[in-house]
Design a protein around this motif. Structure first.
Motif, short mmCIF file in Angstrom:
data_model
loop_
_atom_site.label_atom_id
_atom_site.label_comp_id
_atom_site.label_asym_id
_atom_site.label_seq_id
_atom_site.Cartn_x
_atom_site.Cartn_y
_atom_site.Cartn_z
N MET A 239 -60.50 -37.02 -76.67
CA MET A 239 -61.59 -37.51 -75.32
C MET A 239 -61.53 -39.00 -75.28
SD MET A 239 -65.33 -35.53 -76.00
CE MET A 239 -65.82 -33.41 -75.33
N TRP A 240 -60.63 -39.08 -74.73
CA TRP A 240 -60.51 -41.23 -74.41
C TRP A 240 -61.89 -41.73 -73.38
CZ3 TRP A 240 -54.57 -41.69 -73.54
CH2 TRP A 240 -54.18 -41.01 -74.80
N LEU A 241 -62.67 -42.81 -73.59
CA LEU A 241 -63.39 -43.52 -72.25
C LEU A 241 -62.51 -44.66 -71.87
CD1 LEU A 241 -66.50 -44.01 -73.92
CD2 LEU A 241 -66.17 -42.55 -72.33
N VAL A 242 -62.40 -44.91 -70.20
CA VAL A 242 -61.96 -45.40 -69.59
C VAL A 242 -62.87 -46.63 -68.75
CG1 VAL A 242 -60.55 -46.27 -67.27
CG2 VAL A 242 -59.92 -44.22 -69.44
N ASP A 243 -62.79 -47.51 -69.70
CA ASP A 243 -63.87 -48.76 -68.59
C ASP A 243 -64.03 -49.14 -67.45
OD1 ASP A 243 -61.77 -50.69 -68.46
OD2 ASP A 243 -62.28 -51.95 -70.42
N LYS A 244 -64.76 -49.64 -66.66
CA LYS A 244 -65.09 -50.21 -65.33
C LYS A 244 -63.74 -50.85 -64.92
CE LYS A 244 -69.31 -51.15 -65.39
NZ LYS A 244 -70.18 -52.05 -64.82
N LYS A 245 -63.03 -51.54 -65.71
CA LYS A 245 -61.72 -52.19 -65.14
C LYS A 245 -60.59 -51.28 -65.22
CE LYS A 245 -63.50 -56.55 -66.56
NZ LYS A 245 -63.47 -57.53 -68.21
N ASN A 247 -59.22 -49.60 -67.72
CA ASN A 247 -58.82 -49.94 -69.11
C ASN A 247 -59.15 -49.08 -70.20
OD1 ASN A 247 -57.45 -51.96 -67.83
ND2 ASN A 247 -58.77 -53.24 -69.22
N LEU A 248 -58.22 -48.20 -70.93
CA LEU A 248 -58.52 -47.05 -72.27
C LEU A 248 -59.26 -47.87 -73.03
CD1 LEU A 248 -58.40 -44.80 -73.31
CD2 LEU A 248 -56.30 -46.05 -74.60
N ARG A 249 -60.91 -48.15 -73.74
CA ARG A 249 -61.29 -48.20 -74.61
C ARG A 249 -61.92 -47.45 -75.66
NH1 ARG A 249 -64.47 -52.56 -71.92
NH2 ARG A 249 -65.19 -52.68 -74.33
N ASP A 250 -61.33 -46.44 -75.46
CA ASP A 250 -61.62 -45.65 -76.63
C ASP A 250 -60.75 -44.03 -76.39
OD1 ASP A 250 -63.34 -43.70 -78.89
OD2 ASP A 250 -65.43 -44.99 -78.11
N LEU A 251 -60.33 -43.88 -77.99
CA LEU A 251 -59.92 -43.15 -78.02
C LEU A 251 -60.36 -41.99 -78.77
CD1 LEU A 251 -56.28 -44.86 -79.55
CD2 LEU A 251 -56.76 -43.63 -76.99
N ASN A 252 -61.54 -42.36 -79.64
CA ASN A 252 -62.21 -41.51 -80.31
C ASN A 252 -63.56 -40.93 -79.59
OD1 ASN A 252 -62.11 -39.21 -81.98
ND2 ASN A 252 -62.83 -40.56 -84.28
N ALA A 253 -63.85 -40.83 -78.31
CA ALA A 253 -65.30 -41.13 -77.36
C ALA A 253 -65.85 -39.63 -78.20
CB ALA A 253 -65.32 -40.81 -75.95
N ARG A 254 -65.68 -38.76 -78.90
CA ARG A 254 -66.67 -37.27 -79.06
C ARG A 254 -67.89 -37.99 -80.24
NH1 ARG A 254 -63.92 -33.15 -82.30
NH2 ARG A 254 -65.58 -31.75 -81.70
N ALA A 255 -67.55 -38.70 -81.48
CA ALA A 255 -68.64 -38.99 -81.61
C ALA A 255 -70.00 -39.84 -81.37
CB ALA A 255 -68.41 -39.47 -83.14
N GLY A 256 -71.40 -39.81 -80.52
CA GLY A 256 -72.03 -40.79 -80.00
C GLY A 256 -71.38 -40.95 -78.61
N LEU A 257 -71.12 -39.71 -77.99
CA LEU A 257 -69.92 -39.96 -76.32
C LEU A 257 -71.73 -40.95 -75.58
CD1 LEU A 257 -68.72 -39.50 -73.98
CD2 LEU A 257 -69.21 -36.97 -73.83
N ALA A 258 -72.69 -40.58 -75.05
CA ALA A 258 -73.66 -40.70 -74.38
C ALA A 258 -73.79 -42.01 -74.36
CB ALA A 258 -74.84 -40.54 -74.74
N ASP A 259 -73.70 -42.64 -75.71
CA ASP A 259 -74.40 -44.32 -75.95
C ASP A 259 -72.81 -44.39 -75.82
OD1 ASP A 259 -76.84 -44.12 -77.76
OD2 ASP A 259 -76.12 -43.33 -78.84
N LYS A 260 -71.30 -44.77 -75.93
CA LYS A 260 -70.35 -45.45 -75.47
C LYS A 260 -70.26 -45.58 -74.64
CE LYS A 260 -68.43 -43.80 -80.08
NZ LYS A 260 -66.84 -42.92 -80.36
N VAL A 261 -70.81 -44.59 -73.77
CA VAL A 261 -70.87 -44.59 -72.39
C VAL A 261 -72.33 -45.38 -71.43
CG1 VAL A 261 -71.18 -43.30 -69.65
CG2 VAL A 261 -69.80 -42.27 -72.19
N ARG A 262 -72.95 -45.60 -71.93
CA ARG A 262 -73.72 -46.20 -71.95
C ARG A 262 -73.68 -47.95 -71.80
NH1 ARG A 262 -77.34 -42.37 -74.64
NH2 ARG A 262 -79.02 -41.82 -72.47
N LYS A 263 -73.04 -48.05 -73.48
CA LYS A 263 -72.20 -49.27 -73.26
C LYS A 263 -71.57 -50.14 -72.25
CE LYS A 263 -70.71 -52.15 -77.52
NZ LYS A 263 -69.80 -52.15 -78.91
N LEU A 264 -70.68 -48.95 -72.08
CA LEU A 264 -70.54 -49.75 -70.80
C LEU A 264 -69.82 -49.80 -70.14
CD1 LEU A 264 -66.38 -47.28 -72.47
CD2 LEU A 264 -66.36 -49.88 -73.01
#
Length: 267
Positions: A239-245, A247-264
């Protein structure tokens, strides 16, 4: 005693915890045998470690993988010539982020005893890490006909979910993914699925049954999936997270997914 150990090990791995005490006793007796050869001793210790880590996984995933790395390093001291230990360290590296992951990957790449396949996977992971902070180029027509282009999703936080319907851990993770989507979609959270399925029918049926509203990429190639090959995906779920710009920001988004999304989303 070997056959009894195999029976007990299988029973415990299938959830029969009533056999755990007997399994531990049989393992202890086998490990105490001075005539036990190296292969059997290594297999016993590595199986024991895997079982202990699996038991802790539900309570604290991060702590479980820390214990796994610690156990792998203990095995490395006992069996310095075993290439399999570096496979275990690679699994541990895949759960780390940033400098800690890079340090462990560099250790694997420099190890004389690490297998070539393991080194190739470590090198691919390093390449992925070097993609952090850069745009991700993904564009396709989803199985439901929707056009998807990550470039057009700037302003959104996007989860790229590499998965398959036949992947047990992927399916187990789905409730967390659905919960994050339901809570945060209206705030600008999107998901793009990259399916490693080989059956389009199985994929569309599963997506409909589980009420997964996000688009799915499918080419029927399994592990030879176009984006899996391009991005060096050798295990799923990834699971990868891409930010609002974009750009790739996280290659391991499984742990704490919702918190990571909120932060971005707050950036």
């Amino acid at each position: 005693m070997r056959k009894e150990h195999e029976f007990l090990s299988k029973a415990v791995s299938m959830g029969d915890q009533s056999q755990s005490a007997r399994l531990a006793a049989v393992e202890k007796a086998r490990l105490a045998d001075p005539n036990l050869d190296e292969d059997d001793r290594f297999d016993l210790l590595s199986q024991k470690l895997n079982r202990e880590v699996r038991a802790k996984m539900a309570e604290d995933r991060a702590a479980a993988f820390a214990e796994y790395e610690k156990g792998a390093r203990e095995l490395l001291k006992l069996f310095p010539g075993r290439a399999e230990v570096y496979d275990m360290l690679l699994v541990a590296a895949q759960q780390k982020e940033g400098p800690q992951a890079r340090e462990l990957l560099d250790e694997i790449l420099k190890a004389e005893k690490a297998g070539e396949k393991t080194k190739a996977q470590a090198a691919a992971l390093v390449k992925k890490m070097e993609s952090l902070g850069k745009p991700v180029d993904i564009a396709f027509e989803a199985v439901d006909g929707r056009k998807v282009d990550l470039k057009e999703l700037k302003g959104k936080v996007v989860l790229i979910d590499f998965w398959a319907t036949w992947c047990g851990p992927c399916v187990a993770e789905l409730p967390n993914v659905l919960a994050a989507y339901e809570k945060l979609h209206d705030q600008g959270f999107e998901i793009v699925g990259i399916s490693f399925d080989q059956s389009k029918e199985a994929l569309t049926k599963f997506v409909a049954e589980k009420k997964m509203p996000w688009p799915q990429y499918f080419d029927g190639e399994g592990w030879a999936n176009k984006y899996g090959k391009e991005f060096g995906i050798n295990s799923i779920p990834a699971m990868w997270l891409v930010d609002k710009k974009g750009n790739l920001r996280d290659l391991n988004a499984r742990a704490g997914l919702a918190d990571k999304v909120r932060k971005l989303l707050d950036e």
